[in-house]
Structure formats: structure tokens, C-alpha cells
Write a protein that holds these residues in place. Sequence first.
Motif, PDB file in Angstrom:
ATOM      1  N   MET A 115       0.767  -1.254   0.000  1.00 28.75           N
ATOM      2  CA  MET A 115       0.000   0.000   0.000  1.00 28.75           C
ATOM      3  C   MET A 115       0.802   1.311   0.000  1.00 28.75           C
ATOM      4  SD  MET A 115      -2.939  -1.491  -0.090  1.00 28.75           S
ATOM      5  CE  MET A 115      -4.041  -0.098  -0.036  1.00 28.75           C
ATOM      6  N   GLU A 116       2.067   1.282  -0.445  1.00 24.44           N
ATOM      7  CA  GLU A 116       2.847   2.529  -0.490  1.00 24.44           C
ATOM      8  C   GLU A 116       2.212   3.510  -1.479  1.00 24.44           C
ATOM      9  OE1 GLU A 116       3.996  -0.503  -1.085  1.00 24.44           O
ATOM     10  OE2 GLU A 116       5.731  -0.924   0.189  1.00 24.44           O
ATOM     11  N   VAL A 117       1.976   4.748  -1.033  1.00 30.50           N
ATOM     12  CA  VAL A 117       1.421   5.771  -1.924  1.00 30.50           C
ATOM     13  C   VAL A 117       2.591   6.478  -2.597  1.00 30.50           C
ATOM     14  CG1 VAL A 117      -0.079   7.785  -2.126  1.00 30.50           C
ATOM     15  CG2 VAL A 117      -0.534   6.055  -0.358  1.00 30.50           C
ATOM     16  N   GLN A 118       2.583   6.480  -3.927  1.00 26.66           N
ATOM     17  CA  GLN A 118       3.736   7.004  -4.675  1.00 26.66           C
ATOM     18  C   GLN A 118       3.614   8.495  -4.956  1.00 26.66           C
ATOM     19  OE1 GLN A 118       3.925   3.732  -7.997  1.00 26.66           O
ATOM     20  NE2 GLN A 118       5.988   4.275  -7.305  1.00 26.66           N
ATOM     21  N   ASP A 119       4.777   9.149  -5.031  1.00 31.58           N
ATOM     22  CA  ASP A 119       4.805  10.554  -5.445  1.00 31.58           C
ATOM     23  C   ASP A 119       4.826  10.563  -6.975  1.00 31.58           C
ATOM     24  OD1 ASP A 119       5.194  13.214  -5.942  1.00 31.58           O
ATOM     25  OD2 ASP A 119       6.732  13.488  -4.387  1.00 31.58           O
ATOM     26  N   VAL A 120       3.653  10.380  -7.549  1.00 31.31           N
ATOM     27  CA  VAL A 120       3.548  10.246  -9.009  1.00 31.31           C
ATOM     28  C   VAL A 120       4.031  11.516  -9.737  1.00 31.31           C
ATOM     29  CG1 VAL A 120       1.924   9.902 -10.932  1.00 31.31           C
ATOM     30  CG2 VAL A 120       1.801   8.433  -8.898  1.00 31.31           C
ATOM     31  N   PRO A 121       3.642  12.730  -9.299  1.00 32.67           N
ATOM     32  CA  PRO A 121       4.115  13.913 -10.027  1.00 32.67           C
ATOM     33  C   PRO A 121       5.647  14.010 -10.084  1.00 32.67           C
ATOM     34  CG  PRO A 121       2.326  14.507  -8.550  1.00 32.67           C
ATOM     35  CD  PRO A 121       2.695  13.079  -8.248  1.00 32.67           C
ATOM     36  N   ALA A 122       6.325  13.630  -8.999  1.00 35.41           N
ATOM     37  CA  ALA A 122       7.794  13.694  -8.992  1.00 35.41           C
ATOM     38  C   ALA A 122       8.378  12.667  -9.952  1.00 35.41           C
ATOM     39  CB  ALA A 122       8.329  13.470  -7.579  1.00 35.41           C
ATOM     40  N   ILE A 123       7.768  11.486  -9.994  1.00 36.24           N
ATOM     41  CA  ILE A 123       8.237  10.428 -10.898  1.00 36.24           C
ATOM     42  C   ILE A 123       8.005  10.857 -12.350  1.00 36.24           C
ATOM     43  CG2 ILE A 123       7.783   8.051 -11.657  1.00 36.24           C
ATOM     44  CD1 ILE A 123       7.235   7.412  -8.636  1.00 36.24           C
ATOM     45  N   VAL A 124       6.833  11.447 -12.611  1.00 35.96           N
ATOM     46  CA  VAL A 124       6.502  11.921 -13.962  1.00 35.96           C
ATOM     47  C   VAL A 124       7.532  12.949 -14.420  1.00 35.96           C
ATOM     48  CG1 VAL A 124       4.868  13.374 -15.241  1.00 35.96           C
ATOM     49  CG2 VAL A 124       4.020  11.437 -13.887  1.00 35.96           C
ATOM     50  N   GLU A 125       7.857  13.856 -13.521  1.00 28.82           N
ATOM     51  CA  GLU A 125       8.784  14.941 -13.874  1.00 28.82           C
ATOM     52  C   GLU A 125      10.129  14.367 -14.342  1.00 28.82           C
ATOM     53  OE1 GLU A 125      11.166  18.172 -14.100  1.00 28.82           O
ATOM     54  OE2 GLU A 125      11.545  16.939 -12.301  1.00 28.82           O
ATOM     55  N   ALA A 126      10.656  13.431 -13.543  1.00 26.90           N
ATOM     56  CA  ALA A 126      11.956  12.840 -13.892  1.00 26.90           C
ATOM     57  C   ALA A 126      11.849  11.997 -15.162  1.00 26.90           C
ATOM     58  CB  ALA A 126      12.464  12.001 -12.736  1.00 26.90           C
ATOM     59  N   ALA A 127      10.801  11.189 -15.249  1.00 28.39           N
ATOM     60  CA  ALA A 127      10.653  10.288 -16.409  1.00 28.39           C
ATOM     61  C   ALA A 127      10.524  11.082 -17.700  1.00 28.39           C
ATOM     62  CB  ALA A 127       9.435   9.384 -16.214  1.00 28.39           C
ATOM     63  N   HIS A 128       9.732  12.136 -17.668  1.00 24.93           N
ATOM     64  CA  HIS A 128       9.526  12.928 -18.886  1.00 24.93           C
ATOM     65  C   HIS A 128      10.808  13.650 -19.300  1.00 24.93           C
ATOM     66  CE1 HIS A 128       4.824  13.059 -18.743  1.00 24.93           C
ATOM     67  NE2 HIS A 128       5.321  11.880 -19.057  1.00 24.93           N
ATOM     68  N   ARG A 129      11.592  14.062 -18.307  1.00 26.62           N
ATOM     69  CA  ARG A 129      12.860  14.705 -18.632  1.00 26.62           C
ATOM     70  C   ARG A 129      13.750  13.746 -19.423  1.00 26.62           C
ATOM     71  NH1 ARG A 129      15.881  15.334 -14.484  1.00 26.62           N
ATOM     72  NH2 ARG A 129      14.158  15.642 -13.034  1.00 26.62           N
ATOM     73  N   HIS A 130      13.575  12.434 -19.171  1.00 29.71           N
ATOM     74  CA  HIS A 130      14.377  11.426 -19.878  1.00 29.71           C
ATOM     75  C   HIS A 130      13.634  10.843 -21.078  1.00 29.71           C
ATOM     76  CE1 HIS A 130      17.793  10.983 -17.005  1.00 29.71           C
ATOM     77  NE2 HIS A 130      16.907  11.504 -16.170  1.00 29.71           N
ATOM     78  N   GLY A 131      12.487  11.411 -21.388  1.00 31.12           N
ATOM     79  CA  GLY A 131      11.749  10.944 -22.568  1.00 31.12           C
ATOM     80  C   GLY A 131      11.029   9.620 -22.397  1.00 31.12           C
ATOM     81  N   ALA A 132      10.783   9.192 -21.140  1.00 31.76           N
ATOM     82  CA  ALA A 132      10.092   7.925 -20.906  1.00 31.76           C
ATOM     83  C   ALA A 132       8.585   8.159 -20.741  1.00 31.76           C
ATOM     84  CB  ALA A 132      10.651   7.239 -19.657  1.00 31.76           C
ATOM     85  N   THR A 133       7.805   7.168 -21.117  1.00 30.34           N
ATOM     86  CA  THR A 133       6.348   7.190 -20.937  1.00 30.34           C
ATOM     87  C   THR A 133       6.036   6.747 -19.506  1.00 30.34           C
ATOM     88  OG1 THR A 133       5.964   6.690 -23.257  1.00 30.34           O
ATOM     89  CG2 THR A 133       4.192   6.114 -21.732  1.00 30.34           C
ATOM     90  N   VAL A 134       5.056   7.393 -18.875  1.00 32.69           N
ATOM     91  CA  VAL A 134       4.652   6.990 -17.528  1.00 32.69           C
ATOM     92  C   VAL A 134       3.258   6.374 -17.591  1.00 32.69           C
ATOM     93  CG1 VAL A 134       4.203   7.725 -15.153  1.00 32.69           C
ATOM     94  CG2 VAL A 134       6.037   8.815 -16.480  1.00 32.69           C
ATOM     95  N   ALA A 135       3.164   5.138 -17.111  1.00 34.18           N
ATOM     96  CA  ALA A 135       1.879   4.437 -17.064  1.00 34.18           C
ATOM     97  C   ALA A 135       1.505   4.203 -15.605  1.00 34.18           C
ATOM     98  CB  ALA A 135       1.970   3.107 -17.801  1.00 34.18           C
ATOM     99  N   LEU A 136       0.219   4.257 -15.329  1.00 37.74           N
ATOM    100  CA  LEU A 136      -0.252   4.117 -13.945  1.00 37.74           C
ATOM    101  C   LEU A 136      -1.343   3.052 -13.845  1.00 37.74           C
ATOM    102  CD1 LEU A 136      -0.646   5.263 -10.958  1.00 37.74           C
ATOM    103  CD2 LEU A 136      -2.412   6.729 -11.956  1.00 37.74           C
ATOM    104  N   ASP A 137      -1.152   2.126 -12.913  1.00 38.47           N
ATOM    105  CA  ASP A 137      -2.233   1.216 -12.528  1.00 38.47           C
ATOM    106  C   ASP A 137      -3.067   1.959 -11.487  1.00 38.47           C
ATOM    107  OD1 ASP A 137      -3.876  -0.742 -11.402  1.00 38.47           O
ATOM    108  OD2 ASP A 137      -2.401  -2.339 -11.701  1.00 38.47           O
ATOM    109  N   ASN A 138      -4.243   2.414 -11.916  1.00 40.93           N
ATOM    110  CA  ASN A 138      -5.080   3.279 -11.074  1.00 40.93           C
ATOM    111  C   ASN A 138      -6.302   2.530 -10.551  1.00 40.93           C
ATOM    112  OD1 ASN A 138      -5.484   5.779  -9.862  1.00 40.93           O
ATOM    113  ND2 ASN A 138      -6.474   6.707 -11.640  1.00 40.93           N
ATOM    114  N   THR A 139      -6.167   1.207 -10.400  1.00 42.37           N
ATOM    115  CA  THR A 139      -7.310   0.371 -10.016  1.00 42.37           C
ATOM    116  C   THR A 139      -7.832   0.722  -8.625  1.00 42.37           C
ATOM    117  OG1 THR A 139      -6.471  -1.433 -11.398  1.00 42.37           O
ATOM    118  CG2 THR A 139      -8.089  -2.013  -9.716  1.00 42.37           C
ATOM    119  N   TRP A 140      -6.930   0.951  -7.681  1.00 43.21           N
ATOM    120  CA  TRP A 140      -7.362   1.190  -6.292  1.00 43.21           C
ATOM    121  C   TRP A 140      -8.275   2.416  -6.199  1.00 43.21           C
ATOM    122  CZ3 TRP A 140      -6.672   4.928  -2.401  1.00 43.21           C
ATOM    123  CH2 TRP A 140      -7.021   4.509  -1.100  1.00 43.21           C
TER     124      TRP A 140
END
Length: 400
Positions: free
Chosen positions: A157-182
Motif C-alpha cells: 500500500m505505499e502511496v507514490q509521489d507520481v508527479p515527482a516520478i513523472v517529472e523525472a521520467a519525462h525529462r528522460h523521454g520515458a512514458t509513464v503508465a499508472l495502474d489506477n485500479t485502487w
Amino acid sequence: MKKWTTSLIHPDARPQGGFESLVTPVFRGSTTLFPGAGDVTDDWRHEAGYSYGLYGTPTTRELGVRIAELEGGNHTFVVPGGQAAISLIALTFTSAGDHVLIPDSAYGPTRQLADDVLRRFGVEPEYYPPLAGAGIEAWMKPNTRLVWCESPGSVTMEVQDVPAIVEAAHRHGATVALDNTWSAGVYFDGFAHGVDVTMQALTKYVGGHSDLLLGSVTVRTAEAYERLGVVHDRLGLSVSPDDCYLALRGMQTLGVRLAALERSALHVARWLATRRAVARVLHPALPSCPGHETWRRDFTGSTSVFSIVFAEGTSRESVAVFVDALELFRVGFSWGGVHSLALPWFHLRRTHENPYGDRLVRLNVGLEDPEDLVADLGRALHRAGLGGPSSSHDAEQPSL
Ligand SMILES: *Cc1c(COP(=O)(O)O)cnc(C)c1O
């Protein structure tokens, strides 16, 4: 005159039209007819209309546009289950030679897809600590193409800092996908937080009654729609219109069910936090959950699934006795329906440490009366020798 056997297939008889139902009809069909020879098309794009049942019927497409509306996405593809949604994203956004980052707390079959299938196709998965946040930077490689998020994580149940991960991933040109089932695609707005692609197991809250398997993949941009649409089409991920009908039916009561489930789950979680034998309640809306502050910042509500960790020294046998002693909570996978469920987690797959050992039980709170659920848990704790309030809660001795 046609023979009667021909009339069975090409009848002249027709009922009167004009029936306007509140309900989406179940359109069944493999073949969909074209007006004429010049109209035949096999364009997968939904704007192009219908070409073949495998690629969509009005029932399946209605579910898709409604999920897109709910999540605020550009487009939604409906697929046979949550796991199919994960596979579709993985097969769209990775190629041989790519590196993929997956949180260590990801849904088990997500890791198994990566380890058992993606690796075979030359994709390298790596598991990052779910609470990495901006620290994801250190895990990025020049060939990182996809960063997976699942928040909160499965079981732990760890809650992730998604905006921070998005920021770094996009800077490197990676796509960010989220399992948003919960969050049912409702309590966490993936697209407002920068995610490129979201998926959910519609099996859970949208279905809502443990009677169907479906998944959705929703994209933020027209570009992602183009990339995903081709792969969706080629993989032949057909869905049953009957299941989509049930999901559309479930969607209408999603609001009231989520509201009731949130209240009940919080009631049960808070009560469990007062128990002597329970060391920690991993419910995102409680401060005892890793990433709780992020949940407060980014989420607008909580749902029915959380975990408890028994105190150190609690044996695996006692945990099993506790689960077996429950009467209202049944033992089984999946969640989001009307039944309460309990599942001990003795085989948690983690690359990094699992500090909880064999002392972890995941609960799904259903629509039973929460007082009955608390009584059931109390009885089972006593039967397992784990009963009683914690010393700091001696005042509220329960009548169990
Ligand atoms: C259940 C679940 C899935 C898979 O959904 P299915 O419809 O059962 O394939 C994916 N992700 C999470 C977080 C889930 O809980």
C-alpha cells in the motif's frame, strides 16, 4: 417464394421500432454489415466506425467512451481484464533493448509479465523502491522507455509521489503508465498529475459485484491513442458485450458504492489500529501508511482495500487461524465487490526488503454493516489468541 429455411435467416417479419430504453443494449456480433461494397474498411480507428465485432461493438465502445469521460482521457480501450490492460501497455511502449522501471510494490502479475515474458523479448525490467519519488532519477538509464506506477502499491500500500516520478521520467523521454485500479480512476486523477497512460481492472470497482473480468487502458494524448490502437487491434483483445453491459450497469452505482465503501473501510481500519496484536494498519488515509502525506496531497478519497501487519513475533500459524476464523470475511483473490475478503500474504514477491514477513493480511471491506465486520474481526482475533485492545486503548474495552 423463399423456402422456409431461407426465411429463418432472411425473415420479412419485423417488430415495430421505437423502443427507447434507459439501458445500453447488448450488441452481439462478429460480422457488422457495411452499406455496400464501396464502404468496406478495416481502419482500427474508432472514428472510422465499425468494421468487425472483434474491434468493437456499440456496447463495448460505449463503455470505453464512458471510462474516458470518467478519467478525463483522450480515449479508452476496453480489454478482457486488468492483466490484459497491463500487457497491452507493456507491449505498446517497450521494444527489444529497452529498460523498464516497475515499482517493487507492483501487482504480482505485473512483475511476472515483465520477468516471464518481456525479458524473453529483450526488454530489461528493474524494480525501484515505490517511495523513490524524485529519487527515481538515479534509476533512469539512457534506454528507460517506460516507467510504471501503481499507487497505492498492491498489498503493502505505499502511496507514490507520481508527479515527482513523472517529472523525472519525462525529462528522460520515458512514458509513464499508472495502474489506477485502487482509486477506481476516480480518487486519483492520473492525467492531471501528468501520467501518459492509465489502466484499471474494471473487474474491481466498476464491475463492483465480483461477476466479471474487464480492464481499461486510457490515454492522455492523440499520439498515445495512435500507438496503442494499433497494438490493441493486432493483439485481438476482444471483450464480451455482456460483460461490458454489466460494467455499464455497475458504473451507474459507482458513486454511492465508493462512498459507502470508504466510510466502512475507514471504520474497520481505525478499529483495527486500536488492537494490541495489530502493529500497523496500511490504509492510505491513515498516518501509519507509507506515503500517507502524498495521499493527502494528491487523492480525493480512499477505497475498500488495505492491509494490516501483525506485531513482530506473531506466528504464521496464528495469522492463518485468524483468517480461517473469520466468518463474514471470505478468503479469495480480487476485490471491489460487495463481499468482504481477507487474504494472508505469505508469498509476497519483493526485490527489495519485505519488512512485514508473514504477518501481512490484506482486507477488502464490502457492503456488509461495518459493526458486524468489526465484531467478526474481533471474534477471529480472540480465536487466534490475538485479541484485546492495545494498552493505549484500554479505555474502550470491546464487548467481544
Ligand atoms: C486485480 C488487479 C489487476 C488485474 O485485474 P484482472 O481484471 O483481475 O486481470 C491489476 N492491477 C491491480 C492493482 C489489481 O488489483
